[in-house]
Design a protein around this motif. Structure first.
Motif, PDB file in Angstrom:
ATOM      1  N   ASN A  28       2.459   7.827  -6.399  1.00  0.00           N
ATOM      2  CA  ASN A  28       2.338   7.726  -4.946  1.00  0.00           C
ATOM      3  C   ASN A  28       3.276   6.691  -4.348  1.00  0.00           C
ATOM      4  O   ASN A  28       3.044   6.200  -3.241  1.00  0.00           O
ATOM      5  CB  ASN A  28       0.892   7.387  -4.569  1.00  0.00           C
ATOM      6  CG  ASN A  28      -0.065   8.518  -4.914  1.00  0.00           C
ATOM      7  OD1 ASN A  28       0.265   9.695  -4.724  1.00  0.00           O
ATOM      8  ND2 ASN A  28      -1.227   8.175  -5.443  1.00  0.00           N
ATOM      9  N   SER A  52      11.537   6.691   8.636  1.00  0.00           N
ATOM     10  CA  SER A  52      10.528   7.726   8.410  1.00  0.00           C
ATOM     11  C   SER A  52      10.418   8.614   9.633  1.00  0.00           C
ATOM     12  O   SER A  52      10.092   8.138  10.729  1.00  0.00           O
ATOM     13  CB  SER A  52       9.168   7.082   8.109  1.00  0.00           C
ATOM     14  OG  SER A  52       9.233   6.269   6.957  1.00  0.00           O
ATOM     15  N   LYS A  75       4.777   1.929   0.490  1.00  0.00           N
ATOM     16  CA  LYS A  75       4.237   2.226   1.803  1.00  0.00           C
ATOM     17  C   LYS A  75       4.841   3.458   2.468  1.00  0.00           C
ATOM     18  O   LYS A  75       4.466   3.796   3.595  1.00  0.00           O
ATOM     19  CB  LYS A  75       4.413   1.010   2.725  1.00  0.00           C
ATOM     20  CG  LYS A  75       3.674  -0.234   2.226  1.00  0.00           C
ATOM     21  CD  LYS A  75       3.886  -1.416   3.157  1.00  0.00           C
ATOM     22  CE  LYS A  75       3.132  -2.648   2.647  1.00  0.00           C
ATOM     23  NZ  LYS A  75       3.344  -3.830   3.537  1.00  0.00           N
ATOM     24  N   ASN A  77       5.387   7.148   3.571  1.00  0.00           N
ATOM     25  CA  ASN A  77       4.495   8.283   3.787  1.00  0.00           C
ATOM     26  C   ASN A  77       5.187   9.553   3.286  1.00  0.00           C
ATOM     27  O   ASN A  77       6.172  10.007   3.874  1.00  0.00           O
ATOM     28  CB  ASN A  77       4.163   8.404   5.269  1.00  0.00           C
ATOM     29  CG  ASN A  77       3.159   9.513   5.551  1.00  0.00           C
ATOM     30  OD1 ASN A  77       2.838  10.315   4.682  1.00  0.00           O
ATOM     31  ND2 ASN A  77       2.658   9.562   6.782  1.00  0.00           N
ATOM     32  N   SER A  78       4.671  10.106   2.214  1.00  0.00           N
ATOM     33  CA  SER A  78       5.308  11.282   1.616  1.00  0.00           C
ATOM     34  C   SER A  78       5.119  12.536   2.457  1.00  0.00           C
ATOM     35  O   SER A  78       5.702  13.580   2.154  1.00  0.00           O
ATOM     36  CB  SER A  78       4.754  11.511   0.204  1.00  0.00           C
ATOM     37  OG  SER A  78       3.363  11.731   0.240  1.00  0.00           O
ATOM     38  N   GLU A  79       4.318  12.454   3.515  1.00  0.00           N
ATOM     39  CA  GLU A  79       4.132  13.601   4.406  1.00  0.00           C
ATOM     40  C   GLU A  79       5.235  13.681   5.445  1.00  0.00           C
ATOM     41  O   GLU A  79       5.305  14.636   6.209  1.00  0.00           O
ATOM     42  CB  GLU A  79       2.778  13.495   5.104  1.00  0.00           C
ATOM     43  CG  GLU A  79       1.583  13.467   4.150  1.00  0.00           C
ATOM     44  CD  GLU A  79       1.500  14.709   3.291  1.00  0.00           C
ATOM     45  OE1 GLU A  79       1.736  15.811   3.829  1.00  0.00           O
ATOM     46  OE2 GLU A  79       1.235  14.576   2.090  1.00  0.00           O
ATOM     47  N   GLN A  80       6.096  12.658   5.494  1.00  0.00           N
ATOM     48  CA  GLN A  80       7.213  12.638   6.431  1.00  0.00           C
ATOM     49  C   GLN A  80       8.536  12.683   5.666  1.00  0.00           C
ATOM     50  O   GLN A  80       8.584  12.436   4.458  1.00  0.00           O
ATOM     51  CB  GLN A  80       7.183  11.364   7.288  1.00  0.00           C
ATOM     52  CG  GLN A  80       5.958  11.203   8.166  1.00  0.00           C
ATOM     53  CD  GLN A  80       6.058   9.958   9.029  1.00  0.00           C
ATOM     54  OE1 GLN A  80       7.119   9.397   9.210  1.00  0.00           O
ATOM     55  NE2 GLN A  80       4.935   9.523   9.563  1.00  0.00           N
ATOM     56  N   ASN A  82      11.711  10.877   4.645  1.00  0.00           N
ATOM     57  CA  ASN A  82      12.067   9.474   4.503  1.00  0.00           C
ATOM     58  C   ASN A  82      13.521   9.338   4.078  1.00  0.00           C
ATOM     59  O   ASN A  82      13.972  10.041   3.163  1.00  0.00           O
ATOM     60  CB  ASN A  82      11.177   8.791   3.461  1.00  0.00           C
ATOM     61  CG  ASN A  82       9.734   8.676   3.909  1.00  0.00           C
ATOM     62  OD1 ASN A  82       9.430   7.934   4.831  1.00  0.00           O
ATOM     63  ND2 ASN A  82       8.841   9.433   3.268  1.00  0.00           N
TER      64      ASN A  82
END
Length: 608
Positions: A28, A52, A75, A77-80, A82
């Motif tokens: 993660n 991000s 920190k 966010n893997s949903e965005q 980057n």
């Protein structure tokens, strides 16, 4: 005094690289690393940023990074989407630095970079090389695509060798086909990728023949000619022992041929390639005559030259070429000629390039012999040929570089199967395994508790120091070595996995496979991205992609990119030749090392 004399040498032209920033998702979090250049000031620092989505970029480090160039981002966010990038900081002033890396939220969750291969029916990706093909400071990948391949000792028809070029982002660039009049085989099809004329663009150089075509389908020589022996009853069925031979240079940007000259050395008498002892006997079946190697070397200490080599069992010829103003010019030719010459039969299934005499110019270590920068023989040990060769500062008690090699001891010859000798003059430092055919051997610092290199070889259960003393149990593999974890010692690379000596498995590339049968060698192992640790390139099991693996293990060691050490960079150029061997630096790198000496190089301007 030695330090002063080194700096009196002219600077070598080297490629101008960007920061090579790479981000790898690890569970993660994301592991980020980037290059220190060989020309960077020692006090150069860095700031790392992440952007991000549509948000403003944020600096990730509290204080400027003055040590090792890697960072664990917990920190992001893997949903965005980057994007990471660095800026340099010198004397408190921040400047933009080239290179960034983006991971999309839609990107598959995988621990490697994927390069999809443009499929050719019956072909798979094999050995690779790298060079900056468009002058943007980023490495590009050249892939040797192989179909049916045969060793020179076997008759039979092979498929034409094909080469493809890709960016590391996976964009297909061009394709070259060498045609039916070039045979496919580990000892036959050699290729060099390097910026030979200092214009910031790497060239592609290889032996060609009638019918070879470049990326624009321009035909080299006479495309109507077929020089392959196609008589199934012939003792040389499938071999190509007639017809013209050429040496061609192709433009790295386009894959178009730039110039073609007659190949040196020409075949001449098929039975004239024998030499001293063992497998040095003559033959007329193309086994002695069609054994090739190749390399790039700084023979004048400033500009790289390409050296094409023919023969090693007996007669041995090395032909050095300079490339300037889109023309190839012969620099010199070394020729052992016949069995009366002490250099005859002393070649290898590979070679290495190093400045062995510390004069600022490179020599060619060709197994049991060494050719000086001027094309004259420097020395020969008389130990004949072998399958593995390692050249670096192995014995810290002996000034300069050392050569470690293993020998076949074939067909009635005698001598040591394992040798270590001074690279400067061939003085023997230790030998082992008398009169034994030793198939594999490696030397490097793999024990992070011992200063200096260790060595091991097939047929012996022991690890040895550089005096030949037994100091422990041999590793489980005798193949490649790689910088992968956080210390300065090397790890063991074999097939699709990496082990640490006396520790065990560190990494397995699931779903990927190595090349070249039992040799189990990578497509390429080299420091092409991120910090000074080395990347591992393998093909996928289905041969549909190449996978670039980069370490996610933090390190506290700050080290400039190994590609700005000339000897290491040239090792990457010749890694694909013959029986592939791992690269080595010009200085001792391992447990207890001193800071690496600053390279005496000048970077060519970028084209973009």
């Amino acid at each position: 005094m030695l330090f002063l004399s080194l700096n009196m040498f002219s600077q070598r032209q080297m490629e101008n690289l960007d920061r090579g920033l790479v981000a790898i998702k690890n569970n993660n979090q994301f592991f980020i690393s980037w290059r220190v250049l060989g020309t960077d000031p020692d006090d150069l620092a860095f700031n790392l940023y992440r952007k991000s989505g549509t948000q403003k970029a944020v600096k990730l480090n509290d204080k400027s990074i003055t040590g090792a160039t890697n960072f664990v981002d917990t920190k992001a966010n893997s949903e965005q989407e980057n994007t990471w990038f660095v800026k340099t900081v010198l004397k408190g002033k921040e400047k933009d630095a080239s290179g960034s890396f983006t991971i999309s939220a839609k990107s598959p969750d995988k621990a490697y970079l994927s390069i999809p291969i443009k499929a050719i029916e019956g072909y798979i990706p094999n050995d690779c090389s790298v060079g900056d093909l468009d002058g943007d400071g980023k490495y590009d990948l050249i892939v040797h695509m192989t179909g049916k391949s045969l060793d020179n000792s076997f008759k039979g028809i092979t498929d034409p060798p094909i080469f493809q070029a890709y960016t590391l982002e996976g964009k297909f660039l061009w394709q070259i086909c060498l045609g039916k009049n070039i045979r496919e085989g580990a000892h036959y099809t050699q290729f060099m990728v390097y910026d030979l004329d200092g214009d910031g663009i790497s060239e592609f150089v290889c032996k060609t023949a009638d019918g070879a075509t470049d990326s624009a389908n321009t035909v080299i020589g006479d495309g109507t000619k077929d020089w392959v022996d196609r008589n199934p009853d012939s003792p040389v069925y499938g071999k190509i022992l007639k017809g013209p031979e050429y040496l061609s240079v192709f433009d790295g940007r386009t894959g178009k041929v730039i110039t073609t000259v007659d190949y040196i050395m020409e075949r001449g008498d098929l039975a004239g390639w024998g030499g001293r002892g063992g497998s040095g006997g003559n033959d007329t079946k193309g086994n002695r005559i069609d054994r090739f190697t190749a390399c790039v070397a700084y023979l004048d200490g400033i500009h790289p030259s390409v050296v094409m080599c023919r023969g090693y069992y007996g007669r041995t010829v090395l032909a050095a070429w300079d490339f300037k103003d889109k023309k190839l010019t012969s620099r010199w030719v070394f020729d052992s000629k016949d069995a009366e010459n002490p250099y005859s039969g002393m070649g290898n299934h590979g070679l290495s390039i190093a400045d062995v005499d510390n004069d600022g110019k490179d020599e060619i270590v060709y197994g049991s012999m060494c050719v000086d920068d001027n094309g004259k023989g420097l020395y020969t040990t008389g130990f004949r040929h072998g399958d593995a060769l390692h050249v670096t500062d192995l014995d810290l008690d002996v000034p300069g570089l050392e050569v470690y090699g293993i020998h076949e001891i074939e067909n009635g010859t005698t001598g040591p199967g394992v040798t270590l000798f001074s690279a400067a003059d061939g003085k023997v430092l230790f030998t082992d395994s008398p009169n034994q055919d030793v198939g594999r051997g490696v030397a490097d610092n793999i024990d992070p508790t011992r200063k200096g290199a260790q060595c091991w070889w097939s047929g012996s259960p022991y690890l040895h120091d550089m005096k030949g003393n037994n100091i422990g149990k041999a590793p489980t593999s005798t193949n490649f070595v790689i910088y992968w974890d956080g210390d300065s010692s090397r790890e063991l690379l074999n097939s699709n996995y990496i082990d640490k000596y006396n520790v065990g498995r560190l990494f397995t590339a699931e779903g990927a496979v190595s090349n070249n049968g039992t040799k189990s060698t990578p497509a390429l192992s080299a420091d092409i991205l991120g910090d000074w640790r080395e990347e591992l390139i393998l093909r996928s099991e289905d041969n549909k992609e190449l996978r670039i693996y980069s370490t996610t293990i933090p390190t506290e060691i700050r080290q400039y990119t190994l590609m700005h050490d000339s000897q290491y960079r040239l090792s990457i150029a010749w890694q694909n030749v013959g029986y592939n061997q791992p690269p080595h630096t010009s200085f001792y790198m391992g447990f207890g090392m001193n800071p690496a000496p600053k390279p005496n190089i000048v970077l060519v301007p970028l084209k973009k």
